[in-house]
Structures are given as C-alpha cells and as structure tokens.
Design a protein around this motif. Structure first.
Motif, short mmCIF file in Angstrom:
data_model
loop_
_atom_site.label_atom_id
_atom_site.label_comp_id
_atom_site.label_asym_id
_atom_site.label_seq_id
_atom_site.Cartn_x
_atom_site.Cartn_y
_atom_site.Cartn_z
N PRO A 87 0.83 -1.21 0.00
CA PRO A 87 0.00 0.00 0.00
C PRO A 87 0.87 1.26 0.00
N THR A 88 0.51 2.21 -0.82
CA THR A 88 1.24 3.46 -0.90
C THR A 88 0.86 4.38 0.26
N ALA A 89 1.64 5.44 0.42
CA ALA A 89 1.32 6.43 1.45
C ALA A 89 -0.06 7.04 1.18
N GLU A 90 -0.38 7.24 -0.08
CA GLU A 90 -1.69 7.79 -0.44
C GLU A 90 -2.81 6.83 -0.04
N ALA A 91 -2.56 5.53 -0.24
CA ALA A 91 -3.56 4.52 0.14
C ALA A 91 -3.76 4.50 1.66
N ARG A 92 -2.68 4.58 2.39
CA ARG A 92 -2.78 4.61 3.85
C ARG A 92 -3.59 5.81 4.32
N GLU A 93 -3.35 6.95 3.71
CA GLU A 93 -4.09 8.15 4.08
C GLU A 93 -5.56 8.02 3.72
N PHE A 94 -5.84 7.44 2.56
CA PHE A 94 -7.22 7.25 2.10
C PHE A 94 -7.99 6.35 3.06
N LEU A 95 -7.35 5.31 3.57
CA LEU A 95 -8.01 4.34 4.45
C LEU A 95 -8.07 4.81 5.90
N GLY A 96 -7.21 5.76 6.26
CA GLY A 96 -7.27 6.38 7.58
C GLY A 96 -7.15 5.38 8.72
#
Length: 216
Positions: free
Chosen positions: A13-22
């Motif tokens: 998972p990318t950093a963007e994905a981690r942020e999206f999933l919270g």
C-alpha cells in the motif's frame, strides 16, 4: 526441466492509500495478511488476484464508504471473502454491518476474521439474501461482483427500508447494467439511479458505484 511458476509478490500500500483508508488501515492490513496466507488455500481468492489485493479488492471496496448512511444498518449481500463488507465494517465503525453469505466455508472465514480484527459492529447471516425477505430490513445494502444489476435488485430491493439505498460496486459496464435493469429497478421502486466514479489510490481507472434509493 519443468518450469516453476512463482507468484508475483503482494503489492504494498502506498502512502496515499494509507491516508485514504485512515484509521481503518491497521485492520485492513491485517485482513490483507490473512488473505495472503490463507485466501488461496481456502478458496477465497484466486492466485492471480492476490498480488492486486490492495488495489483491486480493499481500496475498490472502500469506494463505497461515502455512499452509506451516517448511522444505522447495512447488509452486504454475497460478501464472500469480505468485500466490501469487512472493509465497510472497518472503515465505518458507527454502522452495524450484516454480512450475508450462504457458503459454510466462507462463513467460517468471516467468523474467524471478524474476531481477529475485533470488529464488534458485524452481524453474520449464513443464508441467501432472498431468505431474509420479510424478515429483515436495512438502511443500505451493498454488494460487489455478485450478480448483474437486474438480478441484484430482486435480491436487494426487498431488504431496503423506505429511503434506503442500494450501493453496488460495478465494473466498466455499470451504465449498461443500469440501462438493462430499468424495468426491474422501477418495479422495486428504486429511484434516482446513478453511476458514480470514485478515484481511489493505486488504481488507473475509477471505481464505479451504482446507487439507487428506494421510495414508496
């Protein structure tokens, strides 16, 4: 010599994905680990799908989050390995999420994973969706890769409360399915039918979410 096929590694998972999933990321990362180790063996996910677990399954399922009610009950019809039901339960803890799945081995998996992820907002139903008609109703019904929209409406429509919404994750033919299901959608009083495109991380094409509201 016989060629040995080596499976592609699971995408990270990318950093963007981690942020999206919270806040749901931790639980969903554990879900990914469990599916990577047991999913193929237990017939829950194919070997070709495992490398794309985050983009194709977890993040795609999370596209449904913003179309669900703020509180109340949600049923996930044909939840299978837990998509989108487990992702909904992890990302929307204020909702009571009912996972509807008739197959025993899948229900065993869902029971184990629900406990492992400590999801206390999940209710399990080992049954078909149509067997709940007249016995239960929900504020929203979700689904993913279960059936074409006409058949799906016959299963989900009777499960919705008045004003409740059907939220179906679909592929590129989403609008075609809506057009083909026009008569059935009217029969089950589904109004304001729309196909929404949701951009999620790690994917080249947007997720398509069909939303329809039940009205008397």
């Amino acid at each position: 010599m016989r060629e040995v096929l080596v499976a592609d590694p699971l995408e990270e998972p990318t950093a963007e994905a981690r942020e999206f999933l919270g806040l749901a990321f931790g639980a969903l990362a554990r879900l990914a680990e469990l599916l990577e180790s047991e999913g193929e063996l237990r017939g829950l996910i194919g070997p070709r799908e495992l490398p794309r677990l985050w983009s194709r399954h977890i993040l795609n399922s999370a596209a449904a989050w913003s179309f669900l009610p703020h509180t109340g009950t949600v049923a996930d019809v044909g939840t299978g390995a837990g998509f989108p039901g487990l992702v909904v339960a992890a990302g929307r803890p204020e909702l009571e999420v009912h996972l509807v799945e008739p197959m025993e081995r899948r229900m065993d998996w869902l029971t184990e994973v629900t406990e492992e992820l400590d999801l206390d907002n999940v209710v399990l139903h080992r049954t078909r969706a149509d067997e709940l008609h007249g016995r239960a109703s929900f504020g929203a019904v979700t689904s993913r890769a279960v059936a074409k929209l006409d058949k799906l409406t016959r299963w989900c429509g009777p499960l919705l409360q008045d004003g409740g919404e059907m939220v179906a994750l679909k592929g590129e033919r989403a609008q075609v399915e809506v057009d083909e299901a026009e008569h059935v959608l009217r029969k089950y009083r589904m109004r304001g039918v729309a196909v929404h495109e949701v951009t999620v991380p790690m994917t080249e094409t947007p997720a398509r979410v069909v939303v329809a509201r039940k009205r008397t």
